[in-house]
Design a protein around this motif. Structure first.
Motif, PDB file in Angstrom:
ATOM      1  N   ASP A   1       0.804  -1.217   0.000  1.00  0.00           N
ATOM      2  CA  ASP A   1       0.000   0.000   0.000  1.00  0.00           C
ATOM      3  C   ASP A   1       0.842   1.275   0.000  1.00  0.00           C
ATOM      4  O   ASP A   1       0.429   2.289  -0.556  1.00  0.00           O
ATOM      5  N   ASN A   2       2.009   1.217   0.641  1.00  0.00           N
ATOM      6  CA  ASN A   2       2.790   2.436   0.856  1.00  0.00           C
ATOM      7  C   ASN A   2       4.120   2.481   0.124  1.00  0.00           C
ATOM      8  O   ASN A   2       4.900   3.412   0.345  1.00  0.00           O
ATOM      9  N   THR A   3       4.376   1.521  -0.737  1.00  0.00           N
ATOM     10  CA  THR A   3       5.603   1.521  -1.533  1.00  0.00           C
ATOM     11  C   THR A   3       5.264   1.994  -2.942  1.00  0.00           C
ATOM     12  O   THR A   3       4.373   1.408  -3.575  1.00  0.00           O
TER      13      THR A   3
ATOM     14  N   GLY B   1      -3.757   0.870  -2.192  1.00  0.00           N
ATOM     15  CA  GLY B   1      -3.185   1.760  -1.192  1.00  0.00           C
ATOM     16  C   GLY B   1      -2.863   3.158  -1.685  1.00  0.00           C
ATOM     17  O   GLY B   1      -2.992   3.466  -2.859  1.00  0.00           O
TER      18      GLY B   1
ATOM     19  N   ALA C   1      -0.123   4.582  -2.162  1.00  0.00           N
ATOM     20  CA  ALA C   1       1.015   4.700  -3.079  1.00  0.00           C
ATOM     21  C   ALA C   1       0.585   4.639  -4.540  1.00  0.00           C
ATOM     22  O   ALA C   1       1.328   5.086  -5.419  1.00  0.00           O
TER      23      ALA C   1
END
Length: 178
Positions: A119-121, A165, A167
């Protein structure tokens, strides 16, 4: 025009799919993310999961995956390589309990694309390029898939799923579809 298999994708052996309901129209594209173990890329574990060969003893985080039968139509690795597990005319088991515009069982009428990620990469440029090209092909082959009918897993299973996410750059993705 019907599109079942991508000519450029690596076809992978998967049995986690079945027939769509009779006379079902493919009308939704669902974008997911996955990495196994979480946050690790370029492993064989996602492929193993979708092929039903994951060694659940290979990593402590895999214990919850024992007996899980899940698939996606395609998996786009960080380098842009596409693996295809399920022909598009068949029902992949990617959405789980889900609903879109009041309609339950999104697997019945959707195509699921997994991006190697979290989600955050940030996703890679190669992934976006491949996803845009693939999405354009799917929209041409299945005209009921419009930009308004391209969603994240989070949109069809809110509270249960969060992918792809924050990202995922939705505005840039949609801009590239034009």
């Amino acid at each position: 025009m019907s599109l079942n298999w991508l000519s450029y994708a690596s076809r992978r052996p998967c049995t986690f799919y079945d027939d769509r309901p009779e006379h079902e129209t493919i009308s939704l594209l669902v974008i997911h993310n996955i990495s196994l173990p979480a946050g690790e890329f370029a492993t064989s574990y996602v492929d193993d999961l979708f092929c039903g060969t994951l060694d659940c003893d290979a990593h402590p985080s895999f214990c919850d995956l024992r007996g899980v039968e899940v698939s996606a139509h395609c998996f786009i690795r960080r380098d842009g390589q596409v693996l295809q597990y399920v022909p598009f005319n068949k029902r992949a088991w990617h959405a789980g309990m889900s609903s879109f515009e009041g309609r339950q069982r999104c697997n019945d009428f959707s195509i699921g694309i997994e991006l190697e990620g979290t989600d955050n990469t940030p996703y890679s440029e190669a992934q976006y390029e491949r996803l845009v090209a693939l999405t354009k092909e799917l929209m041409a082959a299945y005209p009921a898939i419009s930009k308004q009918r391209i969603v994240g897993h989070c949109d069809i299973a809110p509270g249960r799923k969060t992918d792809p996410g924050p990202a995922f750059q939705w505005s840039e993705f949609f801009h590239q579809l034009e």
